[in-house]
Structures are given as C-alpha cells and as structure tokens.
Design an enzyme around this catalytic site. Structure first.
Site, mmCIF file in Angstrom:
data_model
loop_
_atom_site.group_PDB
_atom_site.id
_atom_site.type_symbol
_atom_site.label_atom_id
_atom_site.label_comp_id
_atom_site.label_asym_id
_atom_site.label_seq_id
_atom_site.Cartn_x
_atom_site.Cartn_y
_atom_site.Cartn_z
ATOM 1 N N TYR A 1 0.088 -9.701 16.202
ATOM 2 C CA TYR A 1 0.907 -10.575 15.359
ATOM 3 C C TYR A 1 1.553 -11.680 16.185
ATOM 4 O O TYR A 1 1.860 -11.485 17.371
ATOM 5 C CB TYR A 1 2.037 -9.789 14.690
ATOM 6 N N ASP B 1 13.961 -10.069 6.825
ATOM 7 C CA ASP B 1 13.302 -11.370 6.976
ATOM 8 C C ASP B 1 14.135 -12.431 6.265
ATOM 9 O O ASP B 1 15.154 -12.140 5.639
ATOM 10 C CB ASP B 1 11.851 -11.344 6.486
ATOM 11 N N ASP C 1 3.023 -8.293 4.035
ATOM 12 C CA ASP C 1 4.075 -8.753 3.131
ATOM 13 C C ASP C 1 3.706 -10.123 2.556
ATOM 14 O O ASP C 1 2.933 -10.879 3.172
ATOM 15 C CB ASP C 1 5.405 -8.875 3.872
#
Length: 295
Positions: free
Chosen positions: A66, A80, A38
C-alpha cells in the site's frame, strides 16, 4: 466465463459494488474478490470468475502493498479523513521523529482493527453496529508489517506518505492511527492505494471504467496465476480424471517429494486441474477445489 481479472478499483465505491459491476458485465453470478478495499481506497483488486472463485482464500492469504497518505494532528471515529472529528492537536515532530515512529511499527505486532470495519461480530459487520451507536469491543490481531518506507513529508501541512508491505489482516487506517499516537498528536489516513496483492501489481490492472461487455474477456487471465506460488504436481491423464471425480492420489504414484500439510496445484500437461492437500498420515493427496475438471 471463467478466469482472473485484475482491476484498479476507483475511489468512491465499495469492493462489493465493483463485484456487482463485473457480475453485470460478464452475466455471471459466481464472482468473488480477494480482499476488501474501503470506498476511499483505490488499487489492486483481483476478481475471480466462475469456478475460479474457489481460489479466493489462497489470494486472501497473500501479503499486500500500500501507499498511504497521512495527516497528523487530527483523529476521527473511522480513522480516515471521512469520519467524524474526535480531536485536533498541533503537531510538532521532525523527519527523524517520523522515521523512529515508522521503525517502531515494523515486524510482528498486535493491532486493533478499526471499529468501522467489515469484521463481523455474531454475523454482523462491526461498522453496522458502530453506525447505530452501539459499543463495540475490538480484539487485537497479530499482523506483520514487513517494511515501511517514508516517501514524502510536508512539515508545513503535517502530512506524510508511506509505502507499506504487510501481511493479510493489516488495517492501514489502524497503522496511521498508531503512528499518530506515537507522535503524540494523532493522525488519520487521507488516501490509500493498494499497489500489490501477492505477485500482482497495479501496473497489471485495468481501470474499472474501461471495461465493457464487449471487451471484458480480453482482460481475463488464467486463474492459475492466483495460486502460482503453490508447488505443482504433474499427474497422468488417468490420475487427472480420478482427481476430477473426487478420487485421492496416493503419494507412491506421484513424482517428487510430497510434504505433509502442503497445498499443491494439480496439473496434467499444461492443464490446471485444481488444488490438492497433502495428507501425510494417509499418504494421499485429497481434493480441495476443482477448477478445470478432466473427463
């Protein structure tokens, strides 16, 4: 130009934009990345150039690592911090509560991907449908969270940081949402760094803004490293030429045990020719992709 380039994607651009920059710097049309990040996310983005793009699928299947920063007490439509706020709450949980939540979301799970994602429905990315206000039904996917470690927890700011190792297809935004739901207050992802793709780590990557037309070839590495996890079959020069011309390789003429249904790197001496598939029924290796043909 051909090979593998490991870049550290900066925040604020899409993976598609990163590929476009590499395409311009290399003056090469055939370029592909292995796993979308993203715009909010940074980190490991392997890019394959030239014939090496045929290997993209083999890297897409690798596990990923991650580090995510999460804020509890808020939910958004994108899962988010960049999205529209849907709800707020006053978080009230301890470190022990957080550790229990993390433990709850390890192992094999059914995960609902974000509505704002690149998953396609009838050929159209879901995020495009969501932006138009269309109702989008998302189907759950089976994923595996191999491990989650709590790195930091700030109870005053209601933020925490986690280190995640997971299978392909895992959405960390969805994981943050699910942890927030379990804690009873909601949560969104505020930062994301991909630290690992397969065997490739962030330390091996070059910052995108450091690449130029003059120096980009210095950072190219062998595309074979993208599939080094696959077993290898060494062939003679005649077999390499046959394989390069689309010919099949009979099991009886190959050294070592061949397992049905396996993918193999085909090599002649130190030269990586391509990827073959073991067809056990017909006792032969069939070509899947050709990277460095012989003859």
């Amino acid at each position: 130009m051909q090979g593998l380039l490991l870049i550290n994607k900066p925040e604020g651009i899409t993976s598609f934009k990163a590929v476009a920059i590499i395409r311009r710097l290399t003056n090469t049309k055939k370029i592909g990345h292995t796993g979308t990040l993203d715009p909010l996310a940074t980190g490991v983005l392997p890019i394959l150039i030239g014939r090496a793009t045929s290997l993209c699928d083999y890297l897409l299947n690798c596990d990923k690592g991650y580090i995510a920063t999460v804020k509890a007490g808020i939910t958004t439509d994108t899962l988010d911090i960049t999205g529209n706020v849907q709800s707020t709450a006053s978080p009230d949980f301890t470190t022990d509560d957080l550790q229990k939540a993390i433990k709850r979301f390890t192992g094999k799970l059914l995960q609902y991907p974000p509505v704002f994602s690149a998953i396609k429905k009838d050929g159209v990315p879901l995020y495009k449908l969501a932006r138009k206000g269309q109702e989008v039904e998302v189907q759950p996917r089976e994923i595996t969270i191999h491990s989650i470690k709590l790195l930091e927890f700030n109870p005053n700011e209601h933020t925490f940081k986690i280190d995640v190792i997971c299978s392909k297809g895992t959405y960390i935004r969805s994981l943050c949402r699910d942890i927030g739901q379990y804690l009873g207050c909601g949560a969104v992802m505020t930062e994301l760094i991909r630290t690992k793709t397969g065997a490739f780590t962030l330390e091996q990557c070059v910052d995108l803004d450091k690449l130029t037309e003059e120096n980009i070839s210095d950072f190219l590495i062998s595309e074979e490293l993208a599939v080094e996890h696959l077993p290898c079959i060494y062939v003679s020069e005649k077999q390499a030429i046959r394989f390069s011309n689309g010919g099949k390789l009979g099991f009886e003429r190959l050294k070592g045990e061949i397992k049905d249904g396996e993918f193999y790197r085909i090599k002649h001496n130190d030269d990586f020719i391509g990827i073959g598939f073991a067809d056990g029924e017909n006792k032969e290796i069939r070509i899947k992709c050709l990277i460095n043909p012989k003859g």
